[in-house]
Enzyme design. Structure first.
Site, mmCIF file in Angstrom:
data_model
loop_
_atom_site.group_PDB
_atom_site.id
_atom_site.type_symbol
_atom_site.label_atom_id
_atom_site.label_comp_id
_atom_site.label_asym_id
_atom_site.label_seq_id
_atom_site.Cartn_x
_atom_site.Cartn_y
_atom_site.Cartn_z
ATOM 1 N N ASP A 152 0.812 -1.213 0.000
ATOM 2 C CA ASP A 152 0.000 0.000 0.000
ATOM 3 C C ASP A 152 0.856 1.279 0.000
ATOM 4 O OD1 ASP A 152 -2.417 1.429 0.108
ATOM 5 O OD2 ASP A 152 -3.263 0.083 1.600
ATOM 6 N N ASP A 212 -10.000 3.447 -3.552
ATOM 7 C CA ASP A 212 -10.726 2.219 -3.196
ATOM 8 C C ASP A 212 -12.101 2.142 -3.850
ATOM 9 O OD1 ASP A 212 -8.545 1.880 -1.631
ATOM 10 O OD2 ASP A 212 -9.658 1.536 0.227
HETATM 11 C C1 GAL Z 1 -6.216 1.071 1.272
HETATM 12 C C2 GAL Z 1 -6.247 0.051 0.162
HETATM 13 C C3 GAL Z 1 -7.354 -0.923 0.496
HETATM 14 C C4 GAL Z 1 -7.065 -1.588 1.816
HETATM 15 C C5 GAL Z 1 -6.852 -0.543 2.915
HETATM 16 C C6 GAL Z 1 -6.357 -1.151 4.212
HETATM 17 O O1 GAL Z 1 -5.250 2.026 1.014
HETATM 18 O O2 GAL Z 1 -6.456 0.675 -1.063
HETATM 19 O O3 GAL Z 1 -7.505 -1.873 -0.546
HETATM 20 O O4 GAL Z 1 -5.906 -2.388 1.685
HETATM 21 O O5 GAL Z 1 -5.920 0.437 2.515
HETATM 22 O O6 GAL Z 1 -6.187 -0.198 5.222
#
Ligand code: GAL
Length: 499
Positions: A152, A212
């Site tokens: 991430d 997301d």
């Molecule tokens: C976001 C990511 C999500 C999930 C989340 C977890 O940045 O895009 O898919 O992994 O963090 O905190």
């Protein structure tokens, strides 16, 4: 036509050569498939959840359809252990048997184990991140038996803003993973910041292209900007992105996908309850056609039968897992008269090359028609538009021959069959007597099944179209139709085959 094929083989060969580097791990020659807990569970993770889900993936026949990786997302650690080389420690309450045991159990079921971290000081959930600890973390994961890393972008300490800065930050982990000697699929998740499609293909197997996903068809949301013709230049990925918003974003960069390196449209929402059946059918069809990883994001313990039947459609998965690895491209998009509740209605046509299942000179072709109206609509796609890449204005050879049109949802598993699989939960088997429509990719890969023209992968013949003809479909509100076109023998090709 043959000349065109030769050109594309040459391009493919060049692509392979350019990817022979320290970072080429040989994985994800077709888009990765699996399950990730984030969309349905957020931070509520545990070894029990992983184990239960892994067993259901097997019992519901999903493993044998190709869903391989069980990915544990954010919120699994309790930070670094100073007395153990500063390595990350798993939360003992959530994972009392430890992460190695979780991995072993998943492997015992014939599945792969995925892990999550962030190229930042913290993960997005505020747990310890891996920036500055790439080597120690990669080694920890390799020792646990991890097969996949989702990486991430939160708390990146300002190390973003140019392609090179982002590339360098993510490349450290790429090298660390490869240095472990364990093949670990590298799924980069920086939400499309700094144009990852330009630099990630040489260091990662996939890269997210947006903020997301949200379980919605086309809800406009200020937190997910960039939905128009300039969406390719989105500096603020945001979150709460509808499926049509994400589909728009990929439309500009479809050519960046290639075997081993894919545009990632984010985890699927099928089964999470926010969309209609038609919308989920469209969502799954779209992700398949543009070669996104197919990562389930639902709670399999309570999957509705209708949703199990969507994610089990081998004829659509075969589009995604096509050995040519070529994404469909959008050929047209027209705004309609604002018949959608959000005033954002539009209709679209996408098409692209597939491996030939006819043994002839012509590729098979995928045609995807998307109805953004909130009323049933008839959509028409001319062969001239479908094959425009092979010659503008209807000049392509492909426009001059007849085609068999196969509806890839016509053989959708019935809700009764899907319910029988759920009720049996492993005791009768997903290919028991009630179930006629299962494909087993563990036994016969999609490439082999397509080469053998396995009917389970080809859909149902609905019609044939004559030269210069039109593919038509009546499509539900917020729905899609997806077809496989197969070249029909003409007098000329028949004669040659007989020689
Ligand atoms: C976001 C990511 C999500 C999930 C989340 C977890 O940045 O895009 O898919 O992994 O963090 O905190």
């Amino acid at each position: 036509m043959i000349a065109l094929q030769k050109i594309s083989y040459t391009i493919a060969a060049l692509a392979v050569v350019s990817r022979v580097g320290a970072s080429d791990n040989g994985l994800a020659r077709t888009p990765q498939m699996g399950w990730d807990n984030w969309n349905a569970f957020g931070c509520s993770v545990s070894e029990t959840l992983l184990q239960q889900t892994a067993e259901l993936i097997v019992n519901y026949g999903l493993r044998d359809l190709g869903y391989h990786y069980v990915v544990l997302d954010d919120c699994w650690s309790v930070g670094r252990n100073a007395s153990n080389n500063n390595s990350l420690a798993a939360d003992p309450t959530k994972f009392p048997a430890g992460m190695k045991a979780a991995a072993d159990n998943i492997h015992d079921l014939g599945l792969g184990f995925g892990m999550y971290s962030s190229a930042g000081k913290y993960t997005c959930g505020g747990y310890a991140g891996s920036l500055g600890y790439e080597e120690v973390d990669a080694n920890t994961w390799a020792n646990w038996g991890v097969d996949y890393l989702k990486y991430d972008n939160c708390y990146n300490e300002g190390q973003a803003g140019t392609q090179l800065i982002s590339y360098n930050r993510y490349n450290v982990m790429s090298k660390a993973l490869n240095a472990t000697g364990r093949p670990i699929l590298y799924s980069l998740c920086n939400w499309g910041e700094d144009y990852p499609f330009n630099w990630a293909p040489t260091i990662a197997n996939s890269w997210r292209i947006s903020g997301d996903i949200f379980d919605d068809w086309d809800q406009a949301d200020a937190r997910c900007p960039c939905d128009g013709d300039d969406a390719w230049d989105c500096r603020l990925p945001g979150f709460h992105c509808s499926v049509t918003n994400i589909m728009n974003k990929v439309s500009f960069i479809v050519s960046k996908s290639q075997p081993g390196a894919w545009n990632d449209l984010d985890m699927l929402e099928v089964g999470n309850g926010g969309m209609t059946d038609a919308e989920y059918v469209a969502h799954f069809s779209m992700w398949a056609a543009v070669k996104s990883p197919l990562i389930l994001g639902n709670d399999l313990r309570i999957v509705p039968a209708a949703d199990l039947s969507i994610i089990s459609n081998a004829a659509v998965i075969a589009i995604n897992q096509d050995p040519n690895g070529s994404s469909a491209a959008r050929r047209w998009k027209y705004a309609t008269n604002g018949t959608d509740a959000n005033g954002r209605a539009e209709i679209q046509m996408w098409s692209g090359t597939l491996m030939s299942t006819t043994g002839g000179d012509y590729y098979d072709f995928v045609v995807l028609l998307i109805n953004g109206n909130n009323v049933e609509t008839v959509l028409n796609a001319t062969l001239a538009d479908i094959f425009v890449d092979f010659g503008a204005g209807g000049t392509a050879d492909e426009v001059k021959i007849p085609w068999e049109v196969r509806d890839l949802w016509a053989n959708r598993m019935s809700t009764t069959e899907a319910q029988a699989i759920i009720s049996a939960n492993g005791t009768a088997g997903y290919n028991g007597t009630n179930v006629q429509t299962r494909y087993n990719a563990t036994q016969t890969s999609y490439a082999e099944g397509l080469a053998a023209a396995d009917e389970l992968l080809l859909g149902n013949v609905t019609t044939t179209i004559q030269p210069s003809g039109t593919v038509s479909a009546t499509i539900a509100p917020h729905g899609a139709a997806i077809f496989r076109l197969r070249a029909m023998p003409t007098a000329a090709t028949k004669k040659r085959d007989e020689l």
